[in-house]
Design a protein around this motif. Structure first.
Motif, short mmCIF file in Angstrom:
data_model
loop_
_atom_site.label_atom_id
_atom_site.label_comp_id
_atom_site.label_asym_id
_atom_site.label_seq_id
_atom_site.Cartn_x
_atom_site.Cartn_y
_atom_site.Cartn_z
N HIS A 217 0.67 -1.32 -0.04
CA HIS A 217 -0.04 0.02 0.08
C HIS A 217 0.89 1.18 0.13
O HIS A 217 1.71 1.30 0.99
CB HIS A 217 -0.99 -0.07 1.41
CG HIS A 217 -1.91 -1.23 1.21
ND1 HIS A 217 -1.62 -2.27 1.61
CD2 HIS A 217 -3.19 -1.23 1.10
CE1 HIS A 217 -2.59 -3.14 1.55
NE2 HIS A 217 -3.79 -2.42 1.04
N LEU A 219 0.25 5.31 0.60
CA LEU A 219 -0.92 6.00 1.00
C LEU A 219 -0.49 7.55 1.29
O LEU A 219 0.75 7.58 1.88
CB LEU A 219 -1.82 5.45 2.18
CG LEU A 219 -2.36 4.12 1.86
CD1 LEU A 219 -2.84 3.63 3.14
CD2 LEU A 219 -3.47 4.25 1.07
N SER A 222 -2.22 11.85 5.06
CA SER A 222 -3.66 11.85 5.87
C SER A 222 -4.34 10.82 6.08
O SER A 222 -5.18 10.66 6.74
CB SER A 222 -4.44 12.87 4.84
OG SER A 222 -4.48 12.08 3.48
N GLU A 223 -3.86 9.66 5.67
CA GLU A 223 -4.61 8.30 5.66
C GLU A 223 -3.79 7.36 6.67
O GLU A 223 -4.00 5.99 6.70
CB GLU A 223 -4.86 7.40 4.42
CG GLU A 223 -5.76 8.12 3.70
CD GLU A 223 -6.00 7.25 2.13
OE1 GLU A 223 -6.31 6.14 2.27
OE2 GLU A 223 -6.48 7.86 1.17
N SER A 225 -4.11 6.98 9.90
CA SER A 225 -4.78 6.09 10.91
C SER A 225 -5.10 4.81 10.01
O SER A 225 -5.02 3.78 10.85
CB SER A 225 -5.84 7.03 11.30
OG SER A 225 -6.68 6.17 12.14
N HIS A 226 -5.82 5.00 8.81
CA HIS A 226 -6.27 3.73 8.07
C HIS A 226 -5.17 2.88 7.92
O HIS A 226 -5.23 1.81 8.01
CB HIS A 226 -7.01 4.19 6.84
CG HIS A 226 -7.23 3.25 6.02
ND1 HIS A 226 -8.18 1.91 6.20
CD2 HIS A 226 -6.67 2.84 4.69
CE1 HIS A 226 -8.27 1.50 5.16
NE2 HIS A 226 -7.32 1.69 4.28
N ALA A 227 -3.99 3.33 7.50
CA ALA A 227 -2.82 2.59 7.36
C ALA A 227 -2.35 1.77 8.51
O ALA A 227 -2.10 0.50 8.35
CB ALA A 227 -1.55 3.37 6.67
N ASP A 229 -4.20 0.70 10.76
CA ASP A 229 -5.52 -0.19 11.01
C ASP A 229 -5.31 -1.43 10.29
O ASP A 229 -5.38 -2.49 11.01
CB ASP A 229 -6.78 0.51 10.88
CG ASP A 229 -7.91 0.27 11.69
OD1 ASP A 229 -7.50 0.02 12.74
OD2 ASP A 229 -9.07 0.10 11.09
N CYS A 238 -2.72 -6.44 3.56
CA CYS A 238 -1.47 -5.67 3.92
C CYS A 238 -0.32 -6.41 4.63
O CYS A 238 -0.79 -7.17 5.43
CB CYS A 238 -2.11 -4.52 4.84
SG CYS A 238 -0.95 -3.51 5.50
N LEU A 243 3.99 5.68 3.66
CA LEU A 243 3.09 6.99 3.49
C LEU A 243 3.88 7.79 2.82
O LEU A 243 5.36 7.98 3.06
CB LEU A 243 2.99 7.28 5.24
CG LEU A 243 2.31 6.22 6.16
CD1 LEU A 243 2.24 6.64 7.35
CD2 LEU A 243 0.44 6.52 5.51
#
Ligand SMILES: NC(=O)c1ccc[n+]([C@@H]2O[C@H](COP(=O)([O-])OP(=O)(O)OC[C@H]3O[C@@H](n4cnc5c(N)ncnc54)[C@H](O)[C@@H]3O)[C@@H](O)[C@H]2O)c1
Length: 247
Positions: A217, A219, A222-223, A225-227, A229, A238, A243
């Motif tokens: 991934h 990302l 800004s993502e 938190s999702h990353a 998770d 994943c 990032l």
């Protein structure tokens, strides 16, 4: 922000290599390599790695670099094993029915002897069943040592167990009898990344190893938190998130 000894960490890197090609030299590659280095792999050994996360896959790549004859990776998740096979070309074993079955499979791949080196790249947070949770509660323990115990069973007599996975507290019922009887050499702790970075950078520059193929991934910041998770819950296939603050 004040960074003590900031001049100690950075390296000059070739401009023709991308950030992603170099990124994992900062942690997971030197960590995986340390497991193999502690295992004193010189060539011809069977190395069994428990955990097919980023650290386990880097240990598998490192084992080949050091001349291992056979590299086996164990995990409870098939998609993680598929990634290890695709990026490190190793034999894979799915931990389905508990440690006994995995240990038997490792023994049968080594003519009954056991692996020369076992690397614990899982630590105290393996997938746990109800029995593991009850044991931890009764003993006031955090997580479980089941993977370390499996490594100690799967290693050959006088073999080496490298512990990269984190264990934060003391644990009851540590198999000290087996440790003594088999003459196991046990090594572990924080990886001394700086000891290996220059040599490992050279391997990347020479094209002897590819690191960015484990990224699943990419990302924007800004993502984040999702990353975290999806990495923590091992969702959406994943294995490793990068990032990108400029995305
Ligand atoms: N020693 C060091 O210096 C150092 C440095 C970095 C990371 N670490 C540690 O290394 C460990 C692995 O890191 P990671 O980023 O690869 O984590 P990760 O959580 O992505 O990988 C762990 C893998 O273990 C698998 N697993 C769970 N139960 C298992 C079982 N019973 N048998 C086999 N596999 C099982 C999971 O499915 C997962 O794929 C963590 O404990 C991390 O904190 C140590």
């Amino acid at each position: 922000m004040r960074v003590p000894y900031a001049n100690y960490g950075p390296r000059v890197v070739p401009e023709d290599l991308s950030d992603e090609q170099l990124l994992f030299l900062t942690d997971i590659f030197p960590t995986g390599y340390t497991g193999v280095d502690w295992g004193e792999v010189k060539g011809g050994e069977t190395v069994a790695i428990f955990g097919s996360g980023p650290v386990g896959i880097m240990a598998a790549k490192s084992a080949w670099l050091r001349g291992a004859a056979q590299v086996i990776v164990v995990d409870t998740l098939q998609f993680r094993l598929d990634k290890a096979k695709a990026t490190a070309g190793c034999t894979t074993i799915l931990w389905e029915d508990g440690p006994k079955d995995v240990v038997e499979q490792i023994r049968s791949l080594t003519n009954g002897r056991g692996a020369d080196v076992c690397i614990d790249a899982v630590g105290f947070e393996p997938d746990r069943n109800l029995g593991d949770r009850i044991k931890a509660t009764i003993n006031f323990e955090k997580g479980s040592t089941k993977v370390l115990e499996a490594c100690m069973s799967a290693v050959r007599r006088s073999g080496i167990v490298s512990v990269l996975g984190v264990y934060p507290v003391n644990y009851d019922n540590f198999p000290i009898g087996q440790f003594f009887d088999k003459g196991i050499i046990l090594k572990g702790g924080q990886a001394p990344a700086h000891k290996h970075i220059d040599k490992l950078l050279e391997y990347v520059v020479q094209g002897k190893v590819k690191l960015d193929d484990i990224i699943t991934h990419r990302l924007p910041l800004s993502e984040i938190s999702h990353a975290y998770d999806i990495f923590k819950k091992r969702e959406d296939g994943c294995v490793k998130v990068v990032l990108d603050p400029w995305k």
